[in-house]
Design a protein around this motif. Structure first.
Motif, PDB file in Angstrom:
ATOM      1  N   GLY A 115       4.876  -6.064  63.545  1.00 57.86           N
ATOM      2  CA  GLY A 115       4.410  -7.021  64.531  1.00 57.86           C
ATOM      3  C   GLY A 115       4.794  -8.436  64.151  1.00 57.86           C
ATOM      4  N   TRP A 116       4.748  -9.300  65.150  1.00 64.28           N
ATOM      5  CA  TRP A 116       4.939 -10.739  64.950  1.00 64.28           C
ATOM      6  C   TRP A 116       3.684 -11.457  65.422  1.00 64.28           C
ATOM      7  CZ3 TRP A 116       8.940 -13.162  62.548  1.00 64.28           C
ATOM      8  CH2 TRP A 116      10.135 -12.443  62.360  1.00 64.28           C
ATOM      9  N   PHE A 117       3.274 -12.419  64.643  1.00 60.24           N
ATOM     10  CA  PHE A 117       2.146 -13.280  64.984  1.00 60.24           C
ATOM     11  C   PHE A 117       2.594 -14.727  64.805  1.00 60.24           C
ATOM     12  CE2 PHE A 117      -1.417 -10.286  65.264  1.00 60.24           C
ATOM     13  CZ  PHE A 117      -0.828  -9.149  64.749  1.00 60.24           C
ATOM     14  N   ARG A 118       1.837 -15.621  65.365  1.00 64.19           N
ATOM     15  CA  ARG A 118       2.148 -17.032  65.177  1.00 64.19           C
ATOM     16  C   ARG A 118       0.866 -17.837  65.051  1.00 64.19           C
ATOM     17  NH1 ARG A 118       4.559 -18.426  71.243  1.00 64.19           N
ATOM     18  NH2 ARG A 118       2.556 -18.439  72.362  1.00 64.19           N
ATOM     19  N   GLN A 119       1.002 -18.982  64.412  1.00 67.71           N
ATOM     20  CA  GLN A 119      -0.148 -19.857  64.244  1.00 67.71           C
ATOM     21  C   GLN A 119       0.309 -21.297  64.332  1.00 67.71           C
ATOM     22  OE1 GLN A 119      -2.509 -19.146  60.717  1.00 67.71           O
ATOM     23  NE2 GLN A 119      -4.291 -20.106  61.667  1.00 67.71           N
ATOM     24  N   ALA A 120      -0.266 -22.011  65.273  1.00 66.73           N
ATOM     25  CA  ALA A 120       0.009 -23.427  65.430  1.00 66.73           C
ATOM     26  C   ALA A 120      -1.070 -24.223  64.708  1.00 66.73           C
ATOM     27  CB  ALA A 120       0.032 -23.792  66.917  1.00 66.73           C
ATOM     28  N   PRO A 121      -0.790 -25.435  64.306  1.00 71.31           N
ATOM     29  CA  PRO A 121      -1.779 -26.244  63.596  1.00 71.31           C
ATOM     30  C   PRO A 121      -3.069 -26.372  64.387  1.00 71.31           C
ATOM     31  CG  PRO A 121       0.361 -27.275  63.460  1.00 71.31           C
ATOM     32  CD  PRO A 121       0.500 -26.123  64.418  1.00 71.31           C
ATOM     33  N   GLY A 122      -4.171 -26.100  63.728  1.00 74.18           N
ATOM     34  CA  GLY A 122      -5.477 -26.231  64.361  1.00 74.18           C
ATOM     35  C   GLY A 122      -5.849 -25.089  65.286  1.00 74.18           C
ATOM     36  N   LYS A 123      -4.996 -24.066  65.354  1.00 74.46           N
ATOM     37  CA  LYS A 123      -5.276 -22.935  66.232  1.00 74.46           C
ATOM     38  C   LYS A 123      -5.369 -21.644  65.427  1.00 74.46           C
ATOM     39  CE  LYS A 123      -3.175 -24.853  70.414  1.00 74.46           C
ATOM     40  NZ  LYS A 123      -2.235 -24.592  71.532  1.00 74.46           N
TER      41      LYS A 123
END
Length: 126
Positions: free
Chosen positions: A34-42
């Motif tokens: 799988g691929w996940f992502r994380q943006a600053p503050g989220k």
């Protein structure tokens, strides 16, 4: 299992980018990815997943129709092709894997995954 994500970079909105996740050879075919992502503050967000046999895929609502996940069992890699990129796609992207007993199952939550690679940054300029 060791995972190495690459391919991130800076791209203009509307452009495309392809990420790659290289996995150690051992047990590659026994894992789903799988691929996940994380943006600053989220919080970390599910992006896409693919089953062991590659026939089943799932996508997060925000990327459906724009992103495509695939796997190459001969090269032990998992790719994420990202088209029509938007500024809100800007984030650190992570690949993950889990041993899957069944060939067709996909996992869509982070806590289902056992192994994680380091992130690769994707920045989309508007």
């Amino acid at each position: 299992v060791q995972l190495q994500a690459s391919g991130g970079g800076l791209v203009q909105a509307g452009g495309s980018l392809s990420l790659s996740c290289a996995a150690s050879k051992r047990n590659f075919n026994q894992h789903s990815y799988g691929w996940f992502r994380q943006a600053p503050g989220k919080e970390r967000e599910f992006v896409a997943a693919i089953s062991r046999n590659g026939y089943n895929t799932r996508y997060g609502d925000s990327v459906k129709g724009r992103f495509t996940i695939s796997r190459n069992n001969a090269k032990n890699t998992v790719a994420l092709l990202m088209n029509s990129l938007k500024s809100e796609d800007t984030a650190e992207y992570y690949c993950a894997s889990v041993y899957a007993r069944r060939m067709e199952t996909v996992q869509v939550t982070a806590n289902e995954y056992q192994f994680w690679g380091q992130g690769t940054q994707v920045t989309v300029s508007s």
